[in-house]
Design a protein around this motif. Structure first.
Motif, PDB file in Angstrom:
ATOM      1  N   PRO A   7       0.758  -1.218   0.015  1.00 44.59           N
ATOM      2  CA  PRO A   7       0.174  -0.068   0.012  1.00 44.59           C
ATOM      3  C   PRO A   7       0.828   1.257   0.108  1.00 44.59           C
ATOM      4  N   ASP A   8       1.893   1.219   0.748  1.00 44.46           N
ATOM      5  CA  ASP A   8       2.802   2.628   0.994  1.00 44.46           C
ATOM      6  C   ASP A   8       3.400   3.012  -0.383  1.00 44.46           C
ATOM      7  N   GLN A   9       3.508   1.691  -1.453  1.00 46.76           N
ATOM      8  CA  GLN A   9       4.017   2.228  -2.460  1.00 46.76           C
ATOM      9  C   GLN A   9       2.909   2.146  -3.762  1.00 46.76           C
ATOM     10  N   ASN A  10       1.738   2.035  -3.392  1.00 44.85           N
ATOM     11  CA  ASN A  10       0.835   1.942  -4.264  1.00 44.85           C
ATOM     12  C   ASN A  10       1.049   0.669  -5.464  1.00 44.85           C
ATOM     13  N   LEU A  11       1.272  -0.406  -5.165  1.00 42.05           N
ATOM     14  CA  LEU A  11       1.653  -1.532  -5.750  1.00 42.05           C
ATOM     15  C   LEU A  11       0.831  -2.526  -5.614  1.00 42.05           C
ATOM     16  N   ILE A  12       0.504  -3.321  -6.564  1.00 36.76           N
ATOM     17  CA  ILE A  12       0.058  -4.468  -6.660  1.00 36.76           C
ATOM     18  C   ILE A  12       0.955  -5.734  -7.262  1.00 36.76           C
ATOM     19  N   LEU A  13       1.280  -6.663  -6.760  1.00 31.27           N
ATOM     20  CA  LEU A  13       2.222  -7.653  -7.087  1.00 31.27           C
ATOM     21  C   LEU A  13       1.461  -8.856  -7.298  1.00 31.27           C
ATOM     22  N   LEU A  14       1.899  -9.498  -8.509  1.00 29.66           N
ATOM     23  CA  LEU A  14       1.268 -10.877  -9.045  1.00 29.66           C
ATOM     24  C   LEU A  14       2.598 -11.719  -9.146  1.00 29.66           C
ATOM     25  N   THR A  15       2.343 -12.877  -8.433  1.00 28.42           N
ATOM     26  CA  THR A  15       3.617 -13.875  -8.466  1.00 28.42           C
ATOM     27  C   THR A  15       2.956 -15.323  -8.816  1.00 28.42           C
ATOM     28  N   PRO A  16       3.723 -15.863  -9.751  1.00 30.00           N
ATOM     29  CA  PRO A  16       3.341 -16.971 -10.384  1.00 30.00           C
ATOM     30  C   PRO A  16       3.671 -18.218  -9.070  1.00 30.00           C
ATOM     31  N   THR A  17       2.776 -19.047  -9.095  1.00 29.87           N
ATOM     32  CA  THR A  17       2.816 -20.128  -7.974  1.00 29.87           C
ATOM     33  C   THR A  17       3.060 -21.655  -8.533  1.00 29.87           C
ATOM     34  N   SER A  18       3.052 -21.676  -9.894  1.00 31.59           N
ATOM     35  CA  SER A  18       3.167 -22.963 -10.768  1.00 31.59           C
ATOM     36  C   SER A  18       3.910 -22.487 -11.901  1.00 31.59           C
ATOM     37  N   GLN A  19       4.443 -23.530 -12.737  1.00 30.27           N
ATOM     38  CA  GLN A  19       5.033 -23.581 -13.796  1.00 30.27           C
ATOM     39  C   GLN A  19       4.093 -23.009 -14.885  1.00 30.27           C
ATOM     40  N   GLN A  20       2.597 -23.351 -14.890  1.00 26.68           N
ATOM     41  CA  GLN A  20       1.358 -22.839 -15.596  1.00 26.68           C
ATOM     42  C   GLN A  20       1.642 -21.419 -15.683  1.00 26.68           C
ATOM     43  N   ASP A  21       1.877 -20.735 -14.662  1.00 29.59           N
ATOM     44  CA  ASP A  21       1.418 -19.693 -14.299  1.00 29.59           C
ATOM     45  C   ASP A  21       2.758 -18.664 -15.081  1.00 29.59           C
ATOM     46  N   VAL A  22       4.115 -19.362 -14.911  1.00 26.69           N
ATOM     47  CA  VAL A  22       5.231 -18.815 -15.553  1.00 26.69           C
ATOM     48  C   VAL A  22       5.138 -18.890 -16.906  1.00 26.69           C
ATOM     49  N   ASP A  23       4.602 -20.024 -17.453  1.00 30.36           N
ATOM     50  CA  ASP A  23       4.270 -19.841 -19.065  1.00 30.36           C
ATOM     51  C   ASP A  23       3.423 -19.094 -19.433  1.00 30.36           C
ATOM     52  N   LEU A  24       2.463 -18.783 -18.730  1.00 31.49           N
ATOM     53  CA  LEU A  24       1.467 -17.773 -19.061  1.00 31.49           C
ATOM     54  C   LEU A  24       2.055 -16.318 -19.548  1.00 31.49           C
ATOM     55  N   LEU A  25       2.773 -16.104 -18.203  1.00 34.12           N
ATOM     56  CA  LEU A  25       3.508 -14.596 -18.442  1.00 34.12           C
ATOM     57  C   LEU A  25       4.509 -14.533 -19.484  1.00 34.12           C
ATOM     58  N   ALA A  26       5.100 -15.845 -19.809  1.00 27.93           N
ATOM     59  CA  ALA A  26       6.434 -15.830 -20.725  1.00 27.93           C
ATOM     60  C   ALA A  26       5.648 -15.631 -22.183  1.00 27.93           C
ATOM     61  N   GLY A  27       4.397 -16.038 -22.139  1.00 33.89           N
ATOM     62  CA  GLY A  27       3.992 -16.009 -23.515  1.00 33.89           C
ATOM     63  C   GLY A  27       3.156 -14.687 -23.651  1.00 33.89           C
ATOM     64  N   LEU A  28       3.237 -13.656 -23.095  1.00 34.40           N
ATOM     65  CA  LEU A  28       2.643 -12.389 -23.141  1.00 34.40           C
ATOM     66  C   LEU A  28       3.492 -11.760 -24.243  1.00 34.40           C
ATOM     67  N   PRO A  29       3.011 -10.986 -25.292  1.00 37.15           N
ATOM     68  CA  PRO A  29       3.924 -10.321 -26.226  1.00 37.15           C
ATOM     69  C   PRO A  29       4.938  -9.397 -25.786  1.00 37.15           C
ATOM     70  N   ALA A  30       4.492  -8.662 -24.555  1.00 38.31           N
ATOM     71  CA  ALA A  30       5.382  -7.606 -24.120  1.00 38.31           C
ATOM     72  C   ALA A  30       6.671  -8.230 -23.414  1.00 38.31           C
ATOM     73  N   MET A  42       7.937 -11.738 -11.469  1.00 39.28           N
ATOM     74  CA  MET A  42       6.778 -11.009 -10.816  1.00 39.28           C
ATOM     75  C   MET A  42       6.502  -9.864 -11.478  1.00 39.28           C
ATOM     76  N   VAL A  43       5.112  -9.385 -11.422  1.00 39.45           N
ATOM     77  CA  VAL A  43       4.529  -8.401 -11.987  1.00 39.45           C
ATOM     78  C   VAL A  43       4.281  -7.216 -11.253  1.00 39.45           C
ATOM     79  N   ALA A  44       4.685  -6.294 -11.170  1.00 40.16           N
ATOM     80  CA  ALA A  44       4.608  -5.228 -10.257  1.00 40.16           C
ATOM     81  C   ALA A  44       3.448  -3.957 -10.991  1.00 40.16           C
ATOM     82  N   ILE A  45       2.335  -3.859 -10.592  1.00 37.44           N
ATOM     83  CA  ILE A  45       1.380  -2.928 -11.215  1.00 37.44           C
ATOM     84  C   ILE A  45       1.199  -1.728 -10.391  1.00 37.44           C
TER      85      ILE A  45
END
Length: 322
Positions: A7-30, A42-45
């Motif tokens: 909250p003090d940095q106004n950030l949301i963090l998304l952290t994969p918990t499985s290989q499927q999550d990692v593959d999903l992020l790795a497949g995003l074009p960006a 880890m994705v910081a928003i």
């Protein structure tokens, strides 16, 4: 996928918990081709600007960590240590003393037939063992934050665990406990029904010495249908501390050193964490320590209403009046 917030940095963090999550992020074009093999992204928003960034965190280099901060050991003085563990890349601050455990869970209390304050110590030991097992199953780079007097030896039964334990001169803690639980019983008067080894009348001026003797011999324990509280007697806390001093997997953070030499104590903590994390270094160490120290001061925590050494009494600094 775990979702955490800072909250003090106004950030949301998304952290994969499985290989499927990692593959999903790795497949995003960006981010295609930017996630190294064997590393966890880890994705910081930024919630205000809507900007997302990808960090490549090598969590395998971080030992699982447990912070044991017994009640009235002085966690407010060392609250800045969260900045330090964050700087190492520890991704979440689990606090298993709220709705998930007996400390504030009516279902746990009723379901385990906890009927008297004497039951609390049994469940503290169970909780310590459960945390030791949980750390074994958690991804490395996780921190458990226990604001409870759990036996550290149960956590250290897990050979991969590291422990930061807060310690305070028991005489000082005893005085703090007296006033804290005196105020707690005053605030609870006419509200929640609970049983305790000291009642509100025991904290009257005429019975002060007897109340202190009870705290020295037995500590403080209170149980209601909603929550449990435990402050262990000094001999028990010193026994736990002695076990910690014998282990190189424990860093004892002393309340008294936070008064007289916080910079050196935090620097030693950083060196210890680095050694426990395959030599991981922290950039900007001096600035980090300075900010961590500032967050533990009365001036920062009371927005300047109290500066240490300039007042005989602190103004109420919390909604509960403690």
């Amino acid at each position: 996928m775990n979702i955490d917030t800072i909250p003090d940095q106004n950030l949301i963090l998304l952290t994969p918990t499985s290989q499927q999550d990692v593959d999903l992020l790795a497949g995003l074009p960006a981010w295609r081709g930017k996630i190294a093999r064997g590393r966890t992204p880890m994705v910081a928003i930024d919630a205000a600007r809507g900007v997302a960034a990808l960090t490549d965190t090598e969590v395998s280099a971080l030992a699982p960590l447990v912070l044991i901060a017994p009640p009235l050991a002085g966690i407010s003085r060392a609250i800045g240590l969260k900045l330090i563990v964050d700087a190492f890349g520890y991704r979440r601050f689990n606090r298993p003393f709220g709705p998930d455990t007996m400390f504030a869970n009516p279902d746990y209390i009723a379901g385990h037939a906890m009927v008297s304050p004497a039951d609390i110590d049994i469940h503290l030991d169970i909780l310590a063992g459960a945390v030791g097992l949980a750390v074994m199953d958690q991804p490395r780079g996780t921190i458990w934050d226990l604001h409870a007097p759990v036996p550290p030896n149960r956590v250290l039964a897990n050979p991969s665990a590291r422990v930061i334990m807060l310690a305070r001169d028991p005489r000082d803690a005893m005085v703090s406990a007296y006033f804290f639980y005196k105020r707690s019983t005053e605030l609870a008067a006419g509200k929640e029904s609970f049983t305790a080894n000291l009642a509100a009348t025991d904290f009257s001026p005429a019975r002060k010495e007897a109340a202190l003797m009870t705290l020295i011999a037995d500590g403080y324990a209170a149980l209601s249908a909603k929550a449990a509280t435990r402050f262990v007697p000094p001999r028990q806390s010193l026994d736990a501390l002695a076990r910690c001093l014998a282990s190189d997997r424990v860093f004892v953070l002393r309340y008294e050193r936070q008064h007289r030499d916080p910079h050196r104590q935090y620097a030693e903590l950083i060196s210890w964490l680095s050694a426990a994390s395959d030599g991981k270094a922290v950039p900007g160490q001096d600035a980090l320590i300075a900010e961590a120290i500032k967050r533990g001061t009365f001036a920062h925590q009371t927005n300047g209403a109290m500066i240490e050494g300039r007042h005989n009494e602190a103004p109420a600094a919390s909604p509960t009046g403690h």
